[in-house]
Design a protein around this motif. Structure first.
Motif, short mmCIF file in Angstrom:
data_model
loop_
_atom_site.label_atom_id
_atom_site.label_comp_id
_atom_site.label_asym_id
_atom_site.label_seq_id
_atom_site.Cartn_x
_atom_site.Cartn_y
_atom_site.Cartn_z
N THR A 120 5.88 8.58 13.97
CA THR A 120 4.96 8.95 12.89
C THR A 120 5.67 8.90 11.55
O THR A 120 5.13 8.40 10.56
CB THR A 120 4.39 10.36 13.13
OG1 THR A 120 3.79 10.40 14.41
CG2 THR A 120 3.40 10.73 12.06
N ASN A 165 8.31 7.09 10.77
CA ASN A 165 8.54 5.68 10.44
C ASN A 165 7.27 5.03 9.91
O ASN A 165 7.33 4.22 8.98
CB ASN A 165 9.03 4.92 11.67
CG ASN A 165 10.47 5.23 12.01
OD1 ASN A 165 11.22 5.75 11.18
ND2 ASN A 165 10.86 4.93 13.24
N GLY A 166 6.12 5.37 10.48
CA GLY A 166 4.85 4.81 10.01
C GLY A 166 4.53 5.25 8.59
O GLY A 166 4.08 4.44 7.76
N VAL A 218 6.67 6.23 6.26
CA VAL A 218 7.62 5.59 5.34
C VAL A 218 7.24 4.14 5.12
O VAL A 218 7.29 3.63 4.00
CB VAL A 218 9.07 5.73 5.87
CG1 VAL A 218 10.03 4.86 5.08
CG2 VAL A 218 9.51 7.18 5.83
N THR A 219 6.83 3.45 6.18
CA THR A 219 6.42 2.05 6.06
C THR A 219 5.22 1.91 5.14
O THR A 219 5.18 1.03 4.27
CB THR A 219 6.10 1.47 7.45
OG1 THR A 219 7.27 1.57 8.26
CG2 THR A 219 5.67 0.02 7.35
N ILE A 220 4.24 2.77 5.30
CA ILE A 220 3.04 2.73 4.45
C ILE A 220 3.41 3.00 3.00
O ILE A 220 2.92 2.32 2.09
CB ILE A 220 1.97 3.71 4.96
CG1 ILE A 220 1.41 3.19 6.29
CG2 ILE A 220 0.87 3.89 3.95
CD1 ILE A 220 0.50 4.16 7.00
N LEU A 272 6.27 2.43 1.53
CA LEU A 272 7.00 1.28 0.99
C LEU A 272 6.07 0.11 0.72
O LEU A 272 6.26 -0.61 -0.28
CB LEU A 272 8.11 0.87 1.95
CG LEU A 272 9.29 1.84 2.02
CD1 LEU A 272 10.27 1.41 3.11
CD2 LEU A 272 9.98 1.97 0.69
N ILE A 273 5.06 -0.10 1.55
CA ILE A 273 4.10 -1.16 1.31
C ILE A 273 3.31 -0.88 0.03
O ILE A 273 3.09 -1.77 -0.80
CB ILE A 273 3.16 -1.35 2.52
CG1 ILE A 273 3.92 -1.96 3.68
CG2 ILE A 273 1.95 -2.21 2.16
CD1 ILE A 273 3.16 -2.00 4.98
#
Length: 65
Positions: free
Chosen positions: A5, A7-8, A10-12, A14-15
């Protein structure tokens, strides 16, 4: 909250940051600034603020390189 969760999220984030910076960089208001910066290596004379900073540096040390 587990690692997946986090990681998800953080990815969102960064996008979103990438899309925001891309839109900012390619906006029409920035074109003039970027065009001016693109021509700086071809300028014959250094920018006035660079000349002033160089003069101040020489005045402090008393010696010119």
């Amino acid at each position: 909250m587990d690692t997946g969760t986090l990681n998800g999220i953080v990815t969102i984030l960064l996008i979103v940051a990438f899309v925001g910076l891309t839109l900012w960089a390619y906006s029409k208001g920035r074109r003039e600034d970027f065009d001016a910066a693109a021509h700086l290596p071809f300028a014959d004379d250094p920018a006035p603020e660079v000349e002033r900073a160089t003069e101040k540096r020489h005045d402090k040390g008393g010696r010119k390189p």
